[in-house]
Write an enzyme that holds these catalytic residues in place. Structure first.
Site, short mmCIF file in Angstrom:
data_model
loop_
_atom_site.label_atom_id
_atom_site.label_comp_id
_atom_site.label_asym_id
_atom_site.label_seq_id
_atom_site.Cartn_x
_atom_site.Cartn_y
_atom_site.Cartn_z
N ARG A 1 14.82 -2.93 1.82
CA ARG A 1 14.06 -2.45 0.66
C ARG A 1 14.80 -2.86 -0.61
O ARG A 1 16.01 -2.70 -0.71
CB ARG A 1 13.88 -0.93 0.70
CG ARG A 1 12.96 -0.46 1.80
CD ARG A 1 12.73 1.03 1.67
NE ARG A 1 11.91 1.55 2.75
CZ ARG A 1 10.59 1.60 2.74
NH1 ARG A 1 9.94 1.14 1.69
NH2 ARG A 1 9.92 2.11 3.76
N PRO B 1 0.82 -1.22 0.00
CA PRO B 1 0.00 0.00 0.00
C PRO B 1 0.85 1.27 0.00
O PRO B 1 1.79 1.40 0.78
CB PRO B 1 -0.80 -0.12 1.30
CG PRO B 1 -0.73 -1.57 1.68
CD PRO B 1 0.61 -2.04 1.20
N GLU B 2 0.53 2.18 -0.91
CA GLU B 2 1.17 3.49 -0.93
C GLU B 2 0.07 4.54 -0.88
O GLU B 2 -1.10 4.22 -0.65
CB GLU B 2 2.09 3.62 -2.15
CG GLU B 2 3.15 2.51 -2.17
CD GLU B 2 4.30 2.74 -3.13
OE1 GLU B 2 4.54 3.90 -3.52
OE2 GLU B 2 4.98 1.75 -3.48
N LYS C 1 -0.15 8.10 4.00
CA LYS C 1 -0.50 6.68 4.13
C LYS C 1 -1.39 6.43 5.34
O LYS C 1 -1.63 5.28 5.70
CB LYS C 1 0.76 5.83 4.22
CG LYS C 1 1.67 5.94 3.00
CD LYS C 1 2.89 5.04 3.17
CE LYS C 1 3.87 5.22 2.04
NZ LYS C 1 5.04 4.33 2.20
#
Length: 255
Positions: free
Chosen positions: A245, A2-3, A51
């Site tokens: 990441r 989710p962004e 967010k």
């Protein structure tokens, strides 16, 4: 993953089903807030900020953050509920009961509706907000010119809403390596405007697209495409994992 666009779309969906309706059930499955019952309260609005997502009633604000795996599910009863549910809300919609379930939410809390802005006061300009300020976002970006551009883009205090997918895609379309310093960006205002445009065109999509080609497997430039040919030059897309990441880039198109 989710962004900001996903959270914006989620808020719009929840708003459509809940705003103006009275809650007939409020079951919070987070120990600290398990005794909170908002049954009987009217949902005034549902909004997103970066967010973060807020479901506001007259007195309270249900604040959530999806983090990596969270989601909100909406539908006519019954919507499946299992051990991953963190909150269950129901509201009458004409003669049908709507059920909203927050699943695997990374954060869920109930706070004072009139002070909920404090929890997002640290955020930079929201890429999808009506009051989006590209000048302030660009100024935030160049505060630390030696900072890696990917690190700066992912810092929600710089601008709010970018996650790892958009970070990698923005670096590609801007022609800079994720590890390049912010000073390598020739036009910071153009970069943050591109960021806004990317999220804006995807705000109603569940499957984000940055290439303009919405066909499956052709939606992204570099993210998730390690070892595949660059869509522009054919060079194999490289990747690396830093600080948990994954970073993707084209060795030829990005410097």
């Amino acid at each position: 993953m989710p962004e900001g666009d996903t959270v914006w779309h989620t808020a719009a969906t929840l708003r459509r089903h809940l705003a103006g309706r009275t809650l007939t059930r409020c079951d919070i499955r987070v120990p600290r807030f398990a005794a909170v019952d908002l049954t009987g309260e009217v949902v005034d609005e549902v909004i997103s900020r970066g967010k973060h997502l807020f479901i506001r009633t007259g007195t309270a604000s249900i604040h959530s953050h999806l983090q990596m795996d969270g989601s909100w599910r909406v539908g006519n009863r019954p919507v499946r509920v299992d051990h991953r549910a963190r909150i269950i809300l129901e509201a009458n919609q004409q003669e049908q009961a709507i059920r909203v379930v927050g699943v695997d939410l990374g954060l869920l809390e109930v706070i004072d509706r009139h002070n909920d802005g404090a929890v997002v006061a640290h955020l930079g300009p929201d890429l999808l907000a009506d009051d989006w300020d590209p000048q302030r976002a660009a100024a935030n970006l160049i505060v630390a010119p030696d900072r890696p551009i990917a690190e700066a883009l992912l810092d929600q205090r710089v601008l709010a809403g970018i996650g790892n997918v958009y970070c990698n895609e923005l670096c590609f379309v801007s022609g800079v390596l994720p590890t390049a310093p912010v000073s390598a960006v020739a036009d910071p205002r153009r970069l943050v405007t591109r960021a806004r445009d990317m999220l804006w065109v995807n705000r109603f999509r569940w499957n984000r697209c940055t290439t303009g080609d919405t066909r499956a497997g052709r939606r992204l430039w570099v993210y998730g495409r390690a070892g595949q040919g660059c869509r522009r030059c054919g060079t194999l897309i490289a990747y690396d994992t830093t600080d948990e990441r994954v970073r993707y880039w084209c060795p030829a198109c990005q410097r």
